[in-house]
Enzyme design. Structure first.
Site, PDB file in Angstrom:
ATOM      1  N   TYR A   6       4.729  -5.507  10.197  1.00 43.54           N
ATOM      2  CA  TYR A   6       4.533  -4.075  10.014  1.00 43.54           C
ATOM      3  C   TYR A   6       5.603  -3.299  10.763  1.00 43.54           C
ATOM      4  O   TYR A   6       6.036  -2.239  10.332  1.00 43.54           O
ATOM      5  CB  TYR A   6       3.143  -3.688  10.499  1.00 43.54           C
ATOM      6  CG  TYR A   6       2.100  -3.930   9.441  1.00 43.54           C
ATOM      7  CD1 TYR A   6       1.760  -5.220   9.061  1.00 43.54           C
ATOM      8  CD2 TYR A   6       1.482  -2.870   8.805  1.00 43.54           C
ATOM      9  CE1 TYR A   6       0.839  -5.445   8.068  1.00 43.54           C
ATOM     10  CE2 TYR A   6       0.546  -3.096   7.817  1.00 43.54           C
ATOM     11  CZ  TYR A   6       0.229  -4.379   7.443  1.00 43.54           C
ATOM     12  OH  TYR A   6      -0.685  -4.588   6.441  1.00 43.54           O
ATOM     13  N   HIS A  63       0.858  -1.186   0.000  1.00 46.52           N
ATOM     14  CA  HIS A  63       0.000   0.000   0.000  1.00 46.52           C
ATOM     15  C   HIS A  63       0.891   1.232   0.000  1.00 46.52           C
ATOM     16  O   HIS A  63       0.691   2.168   0.770  1.00 46.52           O
ATOM     17  CB  HIS A  63      -0.937   0.002   1.205  1.00 46.52           C
ATOM     18  CG  HIS A  63      -2.160  -0.830   0.970  1.00 46.52           C
ATOM     19  ND1 HIS A  63      -3.324  -0.657   1.665  1.00 46.52           N
ATOM     20  CD2 HIS A  63      -2.395  -1.834   0.107  1.00 46.52           C
ATOM     21  CE1 HIS A  63      -4.227  -1.522   1.238  1.00 46.52           C
ATOM     22  NE2 HIS A  63      -3.682  -2.248   0.298  1.00 46.52           N
TER      23      HIS A  63
END
Length: 383
Positions: free
Chosen positions: A343, A73
């Site tokens: 992440y 993303h």
């Protein structure tokens, strides 16, 4: 949680990459867009074999390394606004965000592309990441997609999906036989893709609705725990995009349309919580719950300011879905822990890299009725 202090095993960040499956047509667009919607926590699978670093390494192998950008993303834009709770959520959760009143929100719209300079027609999946910041220091972060189901059920299946999506060195394209073999071995993924393809994607960010996909648990003041999923339902009318533009003159057409729309008036979304019943799967994001489940509308999200990614705004927030306030807890969905530590790895890598300006730029025109933008430094978080 301050994103400059990478989260521990309980926390995560968020999603997708480009059309790695171009040779597979529309299904390829979807899989490529959602494949990156999760990353992995170290040692959760086979210790010494599959780690969060290896997951991020595979993202980089699929998409290349783009210093300073998210590993998935990568292409996005920052928004700010507020969430106005109507108080209806307090019977389900004691989280402060559901008490009657308004709290500031920092968000990010993105597309399912792992290459920050790819044109918008190289994906169909849109995403919205949000950080709700009520008074008192607690924070709720969530990352949600405009699809009805996630294409894999487990971390193992996701890792296999990335492998099946990789380009064959001999042809430079994905091997359709590998993807067919993956889907044959994972019928739940084939079913989920059928659900995803059943409804065309919207024409843009503004008229898309975004779903949590993973289940969570709301805990109220009496300690009662309820399985839930949630949707941010767009107030703007849904319009189907069929087919997606082949080669738009504007490679940023989705983002440019969003900028124009937000400069006309604020965007609004209704936050609708779906209540699970006994027997509804909480550990399988490929399965939506039955359509007749009770729903509770708990408030309205208003986004009234948009700006390019830059130091101190959404660029520097790790939208970990397990950054949760008291009153919201994770379910037994294995993807949740698997979407956390990687992440942290992704953030740590990009935090130490030289930053390149985003391809998505926003003219300095304030949205009518907009409030002053919220930044991480306003609350001492995410800076």
């Amino acid at each position: 949680m301050n994103e400059q202090q990478p989260p521990g095993a309980r926390y995560r960040l968020w999603p997708p990459h480009p059309r790695a499956l171009a040779g597979l047509g529309a299904t390829g667009l979807v899989l490529a867009g959602v494949a990156g919607a999760f990353a992995y926590t170290g040692g959760f699978l086979s210790p010494g074999k599959l780690t969060q670093s290896r997951f991020i390494d595979r993202f980089q192998a699929l998409n290349g390394v783009h210093p300073g950008f998210r590993r998935n993303h990568a292409k996005g834009v920052c928004v700010t606004g507020s969430f106005a709770s109507n108080g209806a959520g307090t019977r389900l959760s004691r989280a402060a965000v559901f008490a009657p009143g308004s709290v500031p929100v920092i968000g990010r719209f993105a597309v399912g592309i792992g290459k920050p300079f790819m044109p918008d027609n190289e994906t169909e999946v849109r995403s919205l990441a949000l950080s709700f910041r009520p008074a008192g220091g607690e924070e709720w972060r969530t990352g949600i997609n405009d699809i009805p189901a996630f294409p894999v059920r487990t971390p193992e299946a996701f890792y296999e999906l990335m492998g099946a999506s990789a380009a064959d060195p001999a042809t430079g394209k994905p091997d359709p036989a590998r993807m067919q073999a993956f889907l044959a071995a994972h019928p739940e993924s084939a079913r989920a893709l059928g659900l995803i393809r059943a409804r065309p994607f919207s024409t843009g960010f503004a008229n898309a609705s975004y779903n949590s996909l993973d289940a969570f648990r709301f805990v109220n003041a009496e300690g009662v725990s309820t399985p839930v999923r949630w949707t941010l339902a767009a107030v703007d009318p849904y319009v189907a995009q069929t087919p997606a533009p082949d080669a738009p003159h504007d490679p940023n057409y989705l983002f440019d349309a969003l900028i124009v729309r937000m400069q006309q008036a604020p965007l609004q979304y209704r936050l609708v919580v779906t209540i699970g019943q006994p027997g509804d799967p909480t550990d399988d994001a490929t399965q939506p719950w039955p359509a007749d489940r009770d729903e509770v509308e708990v408030g309205t999200l208003t986004l009234d300011h948009i700006e390019a990614e830059a130091p101190g705004n959404c660029r520097d927030i790790n939208y970990d879905p397990l950054v949760l306030p008291d009153g919201i807890a994770p379910s037994d969905d294995p993807l949740l822990s698997a979407r956390s530590a990687a992440y942290s790895v992704s953030f740590t890598r990009r935090a130490g890299e030289e930053k390149t300006p985003s391809q998505v730029q926003v003219p300095e025109t304030q949205t009518p009725g907009a409030q002053a933008p919220v930044t991480p430094s306003d609350t001492g978080k995410g800076s």
